[in-house]
Motif scaffolding. Structure first.
Motif: not given
Length: 381
Positions: A44-72
């Motif tokens: 998900v790159d935008r404005g010259g910035i690199s970003n990564l979205f990763a999902r395991w499991g069904n998009q319509r799962a009843n519960k989804t745990f997320g982690f967020n962080g940065h590599t810069d």
């Protein structure tokens, strides 16, 4: 049984010279690793910035745990001041050195390793989402915000999110963040009239007006704190005329203040208050005063409850330390995530972040992976 080594992954990430805004190969490495583990990855790159979205499991799962962080990471500063190579990831006496070792490539490595092993060894009834940005240490305009914009457009939703920033002041496990103070900066300029200091009546000196304004702002008690926040603070960070001469009254004076504020205020309410004070001083001294404001992030609180208790329980189980629920410190990307879902932060001891010879004890990296694994296990049970 799959075992992903978070220490090796931290080293691999440190060796990617991802000084903001450069990607440096860090997200390429993570995308390959996560894709091979069955995660659906999207850049998900935008404005010259690199970003990564990763999902395991069904998009319509009843519960989804997320982690967020940065590599810069922030720049290394004076390379000659480092005793170890800034991007070498050298391990000496059980301590790994390198830029980003603490903030926060070890945190990203820990949750990526935990997530990969968790979904492969005990596939949960639900989904995992990892959002990793290359724009946290700079302006943060096209990082986590770009990822959240993408998620809104793609119909992706996290039920809860954990940001892996360093949160512990001195001891592993002692603190987690359930909110953050707001942060804003205001720049002021008073316009007077230049003249000879021997004939002050022929000039209009902007300095007394600026001194009066700064005193009123700095001496005002914004509040005395709330249940979960310390008192808000206002700091004068610069006053300048650019005038090297002692026999000249300058035409301009500029100053700036930085405010860290709790949930009793908003950027808008503080802007209106500062503008009212500037208007009063402008009228008293009969000089125009301009003001420019930048709000870096509003204050927010995730009230203590299921998410914070889940994290705290896992931290205490792995470290023997019961974490304090805190809102101290600067800003983080949690200020963006909080508009998407409940969010808390937990990570390593942050004493060396942004310093020369930034480092992390390797045992803490493994411990952090274990904490994140326990959080995932308990959440999906």
């Amino acid at each position: 049984m799959s075992i992903t080594d978070p220490v090796q992954l931290t080293a691999d990430l440190i060796r990617c010279p991802s000084v903001t805004p450069n990607e440096g190969g860090a997200l390429v490495l993570l995308e390959k690793l996560l894709s091979e583990a069955g995660f659906e990855c999207t850049r998900v790159d935008r404005g010259g910035i690199s970003n990564l979205f990763a999902r395991w499991g069904n998009q319509r799962a009843n519960k989804t745990f997320g982690f967020n962080g940065h590599t810069d990471v922030v720049p290394i500063g004076d390379e000659n001041a480092w005793t170890q190579a800034p991007f070498g990831a050298d391990i000496i006496d059980g301590v790994m050195y390198g830029r980003g070792a603490t903030d926060m490539k070890s945190g990203v490595a820990a949750y990526v390793a935990a997530a990969i092993d968790f979904v492969q060894n005990t596939p949960p009834d639900g989904a995992l989402i990892l959002t990793i940005t290359g724009d946290e240490e700079a302006d943060a305009l096209d990082g986590t915000t770009a990822l959240l914009d993408y998620m809104a457009e793609a119909g992706e939703q996290m039920s809860v999110c954990l940001v892996g920033e360093p949160t512990c002041p001195n001891v592993m496990g002692e603190m987690m963040k359930i909110g953050r103070r707001g942060s804003m900066t205001a720049w002021f300029e008073v316009t007077g009239k230049q003249g000879h200091s021997a004939y002050p009546h022929r000039a209009k000196n902007p300095l007394p007006a600026m001194a009066r304004l700064m005193d009123r702002l700095a001496s005002h008690e914004l509040d005395r704190g709330t249940d979960h926040f310390d008192a808000s603070t206002l700091a004068i960070v610069t006053i300048d005329t650019g005038n090297p001469a002692t026999n000249v009254i300058p035409a301009y004076c500029r100053a700036a203040v930085n405010i860290r504020y709790n949930d009793l205020h908003s950027g808008q309410s503080l802007t209106e208050w500062m503008q009212s004070q500037a208007d009063k001083v402008s009228e008293e001294f009969e000089m125009p005063i301009s003001m420019k404001v930048k709000v870096s992030g509003e204050s927010f609180l995730t009230p203590p409850g299921a998410l914070s208790n889940l994290v705290a329980k896992s931290v205490e189980a792995e470290t023997g330390v019961k974490p304090e629920f805190s809102t101290s410190g600067g800003t983080s990307d949690a200020r963006f995530v909080k508009d998407h879902c409940p969010v808390v932060e937990f990570g390593l001891v942050g004493k060396t972040m942004h310093q020369v010879d930034e480092n992390v004890p390797i045992e803490q990296i493994t411990q952090l992976k274990n904490i994140y694994t326990r959080i995932l296990t308990d959440y999906f049970e």
